[in-house]
Design an enzyme around this catalytic site. Structure first.
Site, PDB file in Angstrom:
ATOM      1  N   CYS A 160      13.861  33.799  13.722  1.00  0.00           N
ATOM      2  CA  CYS A 160      13.092  34.793  14.250  1.00  0.00           C
ATOM      3  C   CYS A 160      14.133  35.796  14.788  1.00  0.00           C
ATOM      4  CB  CYS A 160      12.557  34.125  15.645  1.00  0.00           C
ATOM      5  SG  CYS A 160      11.519  32.764  15.326  1.00  0.00           S
ATOM      6  N   ARG A 170      17.624  38.125   9.065  1.00  0.00           N
ATOM      7  CA  ARG A 170      17.559  36.705   9.555  1.00  0.00           C
ATOM      8  C   ARG A 170      16.598  35.883   8.827  1.00  0.00           C
ATOM      9  NH1 ARG A 170      19.992  36.566  14.758  1.00  0.00           N
ATOM     10  NH2 ARG A 170      18.480  34.987  15.468  1.00  0.00           N
ATOM     11  N   TRP A 180       9.929  33.290  11.848  1.00  0.00           N
ATOM     12  CA  TRP A 180      10.168  32.354  10.924  1.00  0.00           C
ATOM     13  C   TRP A 180       9.467  30.979  11.334  1.00  0.00           C
ATOM     14  CZ3 TRP A 180      13.305  27.836  10.214  1.00  0.00           C
ATOM     15  CH2 TRP A 180      13.666  27.661   8.719  1.00  0.00           C
ATOM     16  N   ASN A 204      12.312  33.013  20.269  1.00  0.00           N
ATOM     17  CA  ASN A 204      13.094  32.499  19.376  1.00  0.00           C
ATOM     18  C   ASN A 204      13.853  31.093  19.754  1.00  0.00           C
ATOM     19  OD1 ASN A 204      15.047  31.694  17.037  1.00  0.00           O
ATOM     20  ND2 ASN A 204      16.300  33.250  17.759  1.00  0.00           N
ATOM     21  N   GLY A 205      13.362  29.957  19.118  1.00  0.00           N
ATOM     22  CA  GLY A 205      13.867  28.441  19.117  1.00  0.00           C
ATOM     23  C   GLY A 205      12.798  27.879  19.076  1.00  0.00           C
ATOM     24  N   GLU A 211      30.648  25.260  -3.274  1.00  0.00           N
ATOM     25  CA  GLU A 211      30.210  26.551  -2.611  1.00  0.00           C
ATOM     26  C   GLU A 211      29.562  27.456  -3.603  1.00  0.00           C
ATOM     27  OE1 GLU A 211      29.537  28.015  -0.146  1.00  0.00           O
ATOM     28  OE2 GLU A 211      29.543  30.186  -0.286  1.00  0.00           O
ATOM     29  N   LYS A 231      25.670  28.932  -3.605  1.00  0.00           N
ATOM     30  CA  LYS A 231      25.363  30.382  -3.742  1.00  0.00           C
ATOM     31  C   LYS A 231      24.246  30.511  -4.853  1.00  0.00           C
ATOM     32  CE  LYS A 231      26.388  31.578  -0.993  1.00  0.00           C
ATOM     33  NZ  LYS A 231      27.219  31.191   0.003  1.00  0.00           N
ATOM     34  N   GLU A 250      20.761  29.227  -3.771  1.00  0.00           N
ATOM     35  CA  GLU A 250      20.232  29.847  -2.631  1.00  0.00           C
ATOM     36  C   GLU A 250      19.582  31.276  -3.333  1.00  0.00           C
ATOM     37  OE1 GLU A 250      22.645  29.779   1.541  1.00  0.00           O
ATOM     38  OE2 GLU A 250      24.004  30.400  -0.247  1.00  0.00           O
ATOM     39  N   HIS A 306      31.023   8.903 -13.909  1.00  0.00           N
ATOM     40  CA  HIS A 306      30.323   7.930 -13.281  1.00  0.00           C
ATOM     41  C   HIS A 306      29.004   8.045 -12.768  1.00  0.00           C
ATOM     42  CE1 HIS A 306      34.634   6.087 -12.259  1.00  0.00           C
ATOM     43  NE2 HIS A 306      34.926   7.304 -12.465  1.00  0.00           N
ATOM     44  N   LYS A 311      19.170  33.487   7.991  1.00  0.00           N
ATOM     45  CA  LYS A 311      20.626  33.706   8.151  1.00  0.00           C
ATOM     46  C   LYS A 311      21.315  32.915   9.307  1.00  0.00           C
ATOM     47  CE  LYS A 311      24.506  36.055   7.558  1.00  0.00           C
ATOM     48  NZ  LYS A 311      25.073  35.459   6.387  1.00  0.00           N
TER      49      LYS A 311
END
Ligand code: F6R
Length: 616
Positions: free
Chosen positions: A2, A27, A81, A107-108, A489, A493, A496, A512, A611
């Site tokens: 948020c 965000r 969010w 926010n939280g 990484e 990317k 995402e 394996h 974010k």
């Protein structure tokens, strides 16, 4: 996560709030809302979906002349969010008490909201939304006796969890009350106007003087001043900080997306991160005195690195780097695992905590566990004044500038540079690296910025490759040692921003299990920069090729080892094998970006992602 904004001044609040929310869009959010306090009292407008929808709603109202009710020089705004309750108009913030005089943005997560809700319902409160936030508005109202600050102080005593809050009340039309605990909130102090925001870019058009609120610290903003209080409501003094980076640093600057801009900012960011840390007297050496890193730190028996996501991948490279340069044992851990394990601490451990935002809930929790054990903590973060920066013993800033795109790029490569500097200095102070060798390593680090620029100059090759391969349903990245961490990484990317199913495998693990997945629909990108293992990688590539996979390799520009094995080679300038991650990740970042664009997606705002993950 948020985003919160708040404004009190002499201008019309609506454009200031909408503008601030726009700056916080990065965000991640799924609905937006504002509350304005003017002559007609408290007026709230909300909308599910993009901020544009809220803007259109408000613009339509202003056009028809009904907009008078939206006139007022103070208000609060929010991008939500969803955590508790689906994205909808009703669940969007601001939320109000039953009478509609108190409005709250949050926010939280309020962890005990279920209990509080039951208690408030027993006192006759009727809830309208499914959110945890609504309990806050009702609680403040429950304690309200004409003084908003006192009501907030009392309400906070009952709240468990994390919060950044902006609160206004119709009966106190001269103030905004703001408070935070484990979620970011910044106060901006302007001339005849004051603001709050979840992040600095939302304030920069109005002021550069900011106050970073500490946990449980309360700010009361009036038009002409800001007062600060502790959680008991007792007044306290606070120093402001001056923000010296420019608002343009947080804007797109001609690039189509923030992600592309930030990928291109890496050469400059690498210089900004490196330069202040290098002494160039007779023999080049590393200067970490600015952060207070002295010989006492290298007496550690073990280094523990914890982080999440991309920052955790930086931590994995840190493990290899510390072992290689400083010959010290290193454990690297995902913060969300670490915090719930029962880890064995040693008083001589040191912790390195990596976080772009410095606000990631799991990372902060892991840091606090380490702190309780008595361990010393180094933070690597990009955000000045973040919670991580304030709570660690030493802070090494990445100086990458604001990172707006959700997918982390320049923060990653600058995190790596910080880690290399600490690992090298560790080695130097422990005697595993001599002064002359260190100077050679520094030369190699100094070359990386120009090398990164060279890779970016050749980005069209990657763009062309992406235009042919973007529809592949499976993409696997393979590597060994430093290349394995870069593979992780790179796969992150790609998934995402392009929603491609991508995975990373340590190349030696292929046989394996993972090789069972390889068929004609697979693209395998092999990271091949660890010179002593070229033959092993070559065999791995041949194994996947034999099963029908399309193949690409990333290797040095002066190496032709893989030319005959793979379908496509991408080249990076030759540096030390242990420094390659800073370079080899760049073609992978570009590949992810171009695949997203080819698929018609917005790489800056990937679905379901935020974010800054300030809740668990
Ligand atoms: C990946 C990404 C996330 C973050 C993770 C940690 O592109 O952005 O995986 O790396 O959420 O965030 P910070 O570094 O802010 O702690």
């Amino acid at each position: 996560m948020c985003g919160i904004v708040g404004y009190i001044g002499t201008e019309e609040a609506v454009p200031v709030l909408l503008n601030g929310l726009k700056k916080l869009e990065y965000r991640g959010y799924d609905s937006a809302g504002i509350a304005v306090l003017g002559k007609p009292g408290l007026v709230i407008r909300k909308s599910k979906g993009a901020l544009k929808q809220l803007e259109e709603k408000v613009a339509a109202e202003l056009k028809t002349g009904d907009g008078a009710s939206l006139s007022g020089a103070m208000g609060i705004g929010h991008t939500r969010w969803a955590t508790h309750g689906e994205p909808s108009d009703i669940n969007s913030h601001p939320h109000t008490d039953v009478s509609g005089k108190i409005a709250v943005v949050h926010n939280g997560i309020i962890e005990n909201h279920g209990k509080l809700k039951a208690w408030l319902e027993a006192h006759g409160v009727i809830f309208r939304s499914e959110t945890d936030t609504e309990v806050i508005a009702h609680l403040i109202d429950f304690h309200y006796n004409g003084d908003l600050l006192l009501a907030v102080v009392e309400a906070l005593k009952r709240l468990e969890g994390s919060y950044a809050l902006g609160i206004i009340c119709e009966n106190n039309p001269d103030r905004i009350v703001a408070v935070r605990k484990e979620s970011p909130l910044v106060v901006g102090s302007g001339r005849g106007e004051n603001l709050i925001a979840s992040d600095v870019p939302a304030l920069l058009e109005y002021t550069r003087e900011v106050y970073y609120l500490e946990d449980r610290e309360i700010a009361v903003l009036y038009r002409d001043r800001v007062e600060f209080y502790n959680e008991e409501g007792q007044g306290c003094k606070k120093e402001s900080s001056h923000v010296d980076w420019d608002v343009s640093a947080a804007e797109k600057g001609g690039y189509e997306h923030f992600m592309l801009k930030e990928i291109h900012e890496q050469p400059k960011a690498l210089i900004n991160t490196l330069r202040p840390r290098i002494k160039t007297y007779a023999v080049k050496s590393i200067n970490l005195e600015e952060i207070g890193f002295d010989g006492s730190w290298v007496e550690a028996n073990r280094v523990v690195i914890t982080a999440c996501g991309t920052a955790w991948h930086a931590g994995m490279i840190g493990k290899y780097a510390f072992e290689h340069f400083a010959r010290i044992p290193v454990d690297v851990d995902i913060a969300s695992e670490y915090r719930y394990r029962n880890p064995v601490f040693n008083p001589r451990d040191i912790f390195i905590i990596i976080s772009q935002s410095g606000e990631t809930a799991d990372t902060l929790a892991a840091m606090r566990m380490a702190r309780k054990s008595g361990a010393r903590i180094i933070a690597i973060t990009n955000v000045v004044g973040s919670t991580l920066a304030r709570e660690a013993d030493l802070v090494m800033y990445t100086w990458a500038g604001p990172e707006i795109a959700v997918a982390s790029t320049k923060a990653f490569t600058t995190q790596l540079l910080c880690i290399y500097l600490i690992a090298l200095q560790f080695g130097f102070l422990r005697g595993t690296i001599g002064g002359d060798v260190l100077a050679d390593y520094i030369d190699a680090l100094e070359n990386l910025s120009a090398y990164a620029a060279r890779i970016l100059d050749g980005k069209e090759n990657i763009q062309r490759f992406a235009s042919r391969q973007f529809n592949k349903s499976k993409v696997f990245f393979l590597g060994r040692l430093f290349d394995y961490a870069v593979s992780l990484e790179s796969a992150l990317k790609l998934k995402e921003v392009s929603y491609t199913h991508s995975e990373a495998f340590a190349a030696g693990e292929l046989k394996h299990g993972p090789i069972a997945l390889v068929d004609e629909s697979t693209l395998v990108v092999a990271l091949c920069t660890q010179s002593s293992l070229f033959d092993k990688m070559d065999s791995n590539i041949k194994e996947v090729k034999a099963r029908g996979a399309a193949t690409a390799a990333i290797t040095y520009e002066d190496v032709d080892y893989f030319d005959k094995t793979v379908d496509e080679v991408f080249r990076i300038p030759h540096t030390l094998d242990s420094f390659t991650p800073i370079l080899s990740v760049i073609p992978c970042q570009l590949y992810a970006y171009y695949c997203a664009v080819q698929r018609g997606l917005d790489p800056d705002k990937p679905r379901n992602l935020a974010k800054s993950v300030t809740v668990e």
